[in-house]
Scaffold this active site. Structure first.
Site, mmCIF file in Angstrom:
data_model
loop_
_atom_site.group_PDB
_atom_site.id
_atom_site.type_symbol
_atom_site.label_atom_id
_atom_site.label_comp_id
_atom_site.label_asym_id
_atom_site.label_seq_id
_atom_site.Cartn_x
_atom_site.Cartn_y
_atom_site.Cartn_z
ATOM 1 C CB SER A 50 -19.210 -70.112 23.991
ATOM 2 O OG SER A 50 -19.320 -69.271 22.856
ATOM 3 C CG ASP A 82 -21.091 -73.584 27.031
ATOM 4 O OD1 ASP A 82 -21.013 -74.564 27.791
ATOM 5 O OD2 ASP A 82 -21.425 -73.677 25.830
ATOM 6 C CG HIS A 83 -17.442 -75.767 26.529
ATOM 7 N ND1 HIS A 83 -17.054 -77.059 26.811
ATOM 8 C CD2 HIS A 83 -18.672 -75.865 25.971
ATOM 9 C CE1 HIS A 83 -17.994 -77.900 26.446
ATOM 10 N NE2 HIS A 83 -19.006 -77.204 25.938
ATOM 11 C CG ASP A 104 -14.192 -78.420 28.828
ATOM 12 O OD1 ASP A 104 -13.709 -79.474 29.305
ATOM 13 O OD2 ASP A 104 -14.687 -78.354 27.689
ATOM 14 N N GLY A 212 -23.916 -81.103 24.378
ATOM 15 C CA GLY A 212 -24.150 -81.711 23.069
ATOM 16 C C GLY A 212 -25.521 -82.348 22.985
ATOM 17 C CG ASN A 254 -25.001 -77.356 28.163
ATOM 18 O OD1 ASN A 254 -25.667 -77.189 29.176
ATOM 19 N ND2 ASN A 254 -23.704 -77.137 28.105
ATOM 20 C CB ILE A 255 -30.213 -76.588 23.675
ATOM 21 C CG1 ILE A 255 -30.706 -77.932 24.233
ATOM 22 C CG2 ILE A 255 -30.796 -76.340 22.278
ATOM 23 C CD1 ILE A 255 -32.132 -77.952 24.682
ATOM 24 C CG ASP A 256 -25.016 -72.993 20.461
ATOM 25 O OD1 ASP A 256 -25.844 -72.249 19.920
ATOM 26 O OD2 ASP A 256 -23.796 -72.749 20.437
#
Ligand code: G3H
Ligand code: 13P
Ligand code: ZN
Length: 309
Positions: A50, A82-83, A104, A212, A254-256
């Protein structure tokens, strides 16, 4: 043994009805934990970075760590932004060697989102790089009956078709009830599977992305709280819902948050049980192991992508 785009990965995932995990990385231990799992599970993998991660670790450290991961393991993997919130950051990452970027534009009206995404797609495709975009706003739903609220924030299926046609984007993140962080649902977790199925049917063969998508397992929250944390009322996407989503064209999950919870619980445990510890290796080694175990579990039981590398 290289950085690759997600094109082939998504094609195989779509046909095989599984998803590739996209895990957020911020430092060496997180990357090593994820790589250990990908190796043992023989799973395809996306490491994503990110803007916050780039700021925290600095772009060059992250890039070199990911290069080290490829060299060390011999695995192919996707390095993804990411984003990305502007054309400029997407361009920087593409110029820097990323194989995939997300633009995004979900906060913009449809027309502006299309224009921005198209500009990134043109720049990326000329260089053989793939692009993910987002349409709809990620937000949980409190109540299944609030149809108006859902229609206002969730991805409109017809707009999704128009968006994909006009932008030429390679994958699309959609809003069906998932949201970022550890507090996704006020009531019972629910996703709009009807909407997902409609979008998937309208876009045959096209990879859909779920952001998410952490499950926020109760045991991680309980472990954090047992060892001094105070995380109240956390609720994530149930694992069986994620597995179900892989049957409807969802190729990237997506996994954070789950990485953060697993890592932090493990560090808390060491400090709680061994207050004399102050060597970072003593608390970061178990944290790295906790990440490896969690990611391996996801690959095997949630994404269904073990053995697919
Ligand atoms: O979707 C956001 C990811 O969890 C990254 O979070 O912006 O705090 O690095 P971050
Ligand atoms: P979680 O917060 O559910 O882990 O989602 C992460 C994500 O979507 C990163 O883009
Ligand atoms: Zn996200």
């Amino acid at each position: 043994m290289a950085l690759v785009t997600s094109k082939e990965m998504f094609k195989k995932a779509y046909e095989g009805k599984y998803a590739v995990g996209a895990f957020n990385v911020n430092n060496m231990e997180i990357i090593q934990g994820i790589m250990t799992a990908a190796l043992s599970e023989k799973a395809p993998l996306i490491l994503q970075v990110s803007a916050g991660a780039r700021k925290y670790a600095s772009p060059v450290y992250l890039r070199k760590l990911v290069e080290a991961a490829v060299e060390d393991t011999g695995l192919d993997l996707v390095l993804h932004l990411d984003h990305g919130e502007s054309f400029e950051i997407c361009k920087q990452c593409i110029d820097d060697g990323f194989t995939s970027v997300m633009i995004d534009g979900s906060k913009f009206p449809l027309k502006e989102n299309i224009e921005l995404t198209k500009k990134v797609v043109e720049y990326a495709h000329e260089r053989g790089i793939v692009v993910e975009a987002e349409l709809g706003k990620l937000a949980g739903i409190e109540d299944a009956i609030k149809v108006d609220a859902r229609n206002a924030t969730f991805t409109d299926p017809d707009e999704a078709v128009e968006f994909v046609e006009k932008t030429g984007v390679d994958s699309l993140a959609i809003a069906i009830g998932t949201s970022h962080g550890a507090f996704k649902f006020k009531g019972e977790p629910q996703l709009d599977f009807e909407r997902l199925e409609t979008i998937s049917n309208l876009l045959p063969g096209f990879p859909i992305v779920l952001h998410g998508a952490s499950s926020v397992p109760e045991e991680f929250v309980a472990l954090n709280n047992k060892y001094g944390g105070a995380i109240p009322g956390a609720k994530g996407v149930p694992e069986e819902m994620l597995l179900k989503a892989t049957k409807y064209g969802v190729c990237k999950i997506n996994i954070d948050t789950d990485l953060r919870l697993a890592m932090t619980a493990s560090i808390r445990k060491v400090f709680y049980e061994q207050p004399d510890v102050f060597d970072p290796r003593k608390y970061l080694s178990p944290a790295r192991d906790a990440i490896a175990a969690m990611v391996a579990h996801k690959m095997r039981n949630v994404l269904n992508c073990s053995g697919k590398a």
